[in-house]
Design an enzyme around this catalytic site. Structure first.
Site, PDB file in Angstrom:
ATOM      1  N   GLU A 115      -2.681 -35.450  44.963  1.00 45.84           N
ATOM      2  CA  GLU A 115      -3.348 -36.751  44.856  1.00 45.84           C
ATOM      3  C   GLU A 115      -2.683 -37.773  45.795  1.00 45.84           C
ATOM      4  O   GLU A 115      -2.402 -38.910  45.398  1.00 45.84           O
ATOM      5  CB  GLU A 115      -3.344 -37.237  43.401  1.00 45.84           C
ATOM      6  CG  GLU A 115      -4.191 -36.356  42.501  1.00 45.84           C
ATOM      7  CD  GLU A 115      -4.348 -36.904  41.087  1.00 45.84           C
ATOM      8  OE1 GLU A 115      -5.465 -36.839  40.559  1.00 45.84           O
ATOM      9  OE2 GLU A 115      -3.362 -37.394  40.520  1.00 45.84           O
TER      10      GLU A 115
ATOM     11  N   GLU B  46      -8.918 -30.455  39.242  1.00 50.50           N
ATOM     12  CA  GLU B  46      -8.378 -31.013  38.001  1.00 50.50           C
ATOM     13  C   GLU B  46      -9.549 -31.536  37.200  1.00 50.50           C
ATOM     14  O   GLU B  46      -9.948 -32.699  37.333  1.00 50.50           O
ATOM     15  CB  GLU B  46      -7.373 -32.143  38.261  1.00 50.50           C
ATOM     16  CG  GLU B  46      -5.976 -31.675  38.565  1.00 50.50           C
ATOM     17  CD  GLU B  46      -4.949 -32.794  38.438  1.00 50.50           C
ATOM     18  OE1 GLU B  46      -5.186 -33.751  37.655  1.00 50.50           O
ATOM     19  OE2 GLU B  46      -3.918 -32.715  39.113  1.00 50.50           O
TER      20      GLU B  46
END
Length: 573
Positions: free
Chosen positions: A158, A234
């Site tokens: 991320e 995710e």
């Protein structure tokens, strides 16, 4: 040779379209003797792949002391996944977030003077290079094109939410490829245009992280990853808890619907988490987005497989969805049986507070980092100036919780979460402050922040100098005298007919740490939501067992109660 590649529209397994249906298990949050069981249970839900982060600070808490054995045996974990006929995805970071302390980065690294975290700063790049080479020594020979089962490796984590240093990303890719990684390389970011643009490179395959509005999020992802398979690497099927809040859950039917939309669109998925596990010891992280919120010990995450490894309603809802797109095993694990219920009388072995160190005093209190201390507690001592009546004791900052004593008598507590940093104290000769690191922030710019008493400390505006700091080793704490009032050392013994999972009820205690047979279960606190601590069966034994509780504030009863099922707190109404 089996191959796993990226085609124009799909992942390709030996040249044929393949939909990844994966779930996250963190080996470092699960007792190693439970790894095989958790993998097998995840497979029973219909998964064909298991994903894990690699926690750098679990493998190398002390610089140069690399460990890949026992709890850190990543190779064994990947081999157990392969033994079940499943593929594996590895996400080595170096930053992982994961609500894990310091986002997975070692304290020795983030406290290095002048270091530039998560960017192309020479000190950071050098350390990360050495770390990744060690990880890839384990991963490279287990890649699918070498007869293993690893099909994807992620670069950073991320990153678009944190930075946009393309040189840094290029360096990670270079190190990864030079270490022999040949499977496809991915990145992950939330499907927001600026994050997707900042967090990847043209040669890396972008994936998304989200838990709802699947169709919309996939469309945004496709705008930035114009060819190849779409993947939510995710898929948030639950959420984590922090002290002082509620126990977070998501509706199984709603989560199953969003999973169905993903799979119907042909997208691949990694369910975060399929089984969360536990922040054993003091491995929990913390969030700070304007308020400091340390994460609780349980990492149940409201996942399809609960903290003690058993299927939930979400497991069955997900399994029904997956069965529409892929074969699922016939056998389904049984529901969790009730755990043994019993009480243990605890001997109140009295107040515990290790003696102050015989060290040279310093003008300002030393931080945990300056002391090289990785434990959760440090004792600080300083002489007080002479005054009459009461005086204002003011700290620049307390990280994170401090118990204040004058001449050995408790006079108050200061909480970072409540932004407390001052209190009135009586006259006396000696000030003692016990400070707890409640968990290192695992996100954004507070990564690597110092712990302890930060900055100046004053009494009625005058600086206090001449501090000593004593790191406390929990393994050596003992009680003195008898009783259970205040900061107490409690010990008890119990027998079991066979090793068994247990749930320790902590509601009659204040705040502290609990151990069974020397195994560090983690933190407890009556500050909601978590009311029980999970005791993994492998930490128990047939016959005699011992429980030790280090209570920091007060124990209402000197009794340890083991209950039939977990209680993780009040749900949101």
């Amino acid at each position: 040779m089996t191959t796993f590649t990226i085609g124009e529209t799909d992942f390709l397994l030996d040249g044929r379209p393949h939909q990844v249906i994966s779930g996250t298990l963190h080996y470092f949050r699960i007792h190693p003797e439970h790894w095989a069981d958790r993998i097998r249970t995840a497979k029973a839900m219909g998964l064909n792949t298991i994903e894990t982060y690699v926690a750098w600070n679990a493998h190398e808490p002390v610089k140069g002391e690399w460990d890949a054995t026992g709890w850190n045996d990543l190779g064994r974990f990947l081999d157990l996944i392969a033994a079940e006929g499943l593929h594996a995805i590895v996400r080595p970071g170096p930053y992982i977030c994961a609500e894990w302390h310091n986002g997975g980065l070692p304290v020795w690294l983030t406290s290095t003077p002048g270091i530039g975290i998560r960017r192309s700063e020479p000190q950071f790049v050098e350390a990360v290079t050495q770390y990744l080479r060690r990880v890839y020594e384990i991963v490279a020979p287990r890649q699918i094109d070498r007869g293993g089962n690893v099909v994807l490796v992620q670069i950073e984590n991320e990153y678009g939410a944190y930075g946009s240093d393309k040189e840094y990303l290029h360096e990670l890719v270079r190190v990864t490829k030079e270490a022999g990684i040949t499977v496809p390389l991915t990145t992950v970011d939330q499907p927001m245009p600026w994050m997707l643009e900042a967090g990847s490179l043209p040669e890396l395959h972008l994936t998304g992280s989200f838990g709802s509005r699947s169709e919309e999020r996939l469309a945004t992802l496709r705008e930035h990853q114009t060819t190849g398979p779409l993947m939510c690497s995710e898929f948030w099927d639950g959420w984590f808890d922090w002290w002082g809040s509620i126990h977070h859950t998501t509706d199984p039917a709603a989560s199953a619907h969003d999973l169905d939309v993903l799979l119907a669109a042909g997208a691949s998925v990694n369910i975060y988490m399929v089984h969360g596990g536990t922040n054993f010891g003091t491995t929990n992280g913390a969030n700070d987005k304007g308020r400091f919120d340390p994460i609780v010990t349980s990492y149940d995450y409201d996942a399809p497989i609960d903290e003690s490894g058993h299927p939930t309603a979400k497991f069955h809802a997900f399994r029904e969805v997956i069965a529409k797109y892929a074969p699922v095993p016939d056998l389904v694990p049984a529901p969790r049986p009730e755990a043994p219920v019993f009480e243990v009388a605890l001997s109140g072995e009295g107040e515990w507070m290790p003696a102050s160190a015989d060290a040279a005093p310093t003008d300002s209190p030393a931080t945990f980092e300056q002391l090289g201390h990785l434990g959760p507690l440090v004792r600080y001592d300083v002489d007080l100036p002479s005054f009459t009546g009461v005086a204002a004791l003011v700290f620049d900052e307390v990280r994170d919780l401090a118990w204040v004593h004058v001449d050995g008598v408790a006079v108050g507590r200061l909480s970072r979460a409540l932004r407390e940093r001052a209190l009135m104290i009586p006259a006396g000769a000696r000030l003692t402050v016990l400070v707890e690191d409640q968990g290192r922030v695992n996100y954004a710019d507070r990564l690597g922040e110092a712990k302890g008493l930060i900055g100046a400390v004053t009494v009625n505006g005058a600086p206090l100098t001449g501090w000593t700091a004593t790191p406390i080793d929990l393994d050596t704490v003992e009680g003195s005298g008898t009783g259970t009032a205040g900061r107490a050392f409690l010990r008890g013994a119990f027998d079991l007919e066979a090793p068994a999972d247990l749930f320790l009820d902590t509601t009659s205690w204040g705040k502290g740490f609990a151990f069974v047979n020397g195994f560090f279960l983690g933190r407890y606190w009556n500050n909601v939501p978590q009311n029980t601590l999970y005791v993994p069966g492998p930490a128990t034994r047939t016959g005699a067992n011992e429980i030790v509780v280090l209570e920091l504030e007060h124990a209402i009863e000197a009794v340890a109660r083991f209950v039939a099922a977990p209680s993780l707190g009040q749900l949101e109404e």
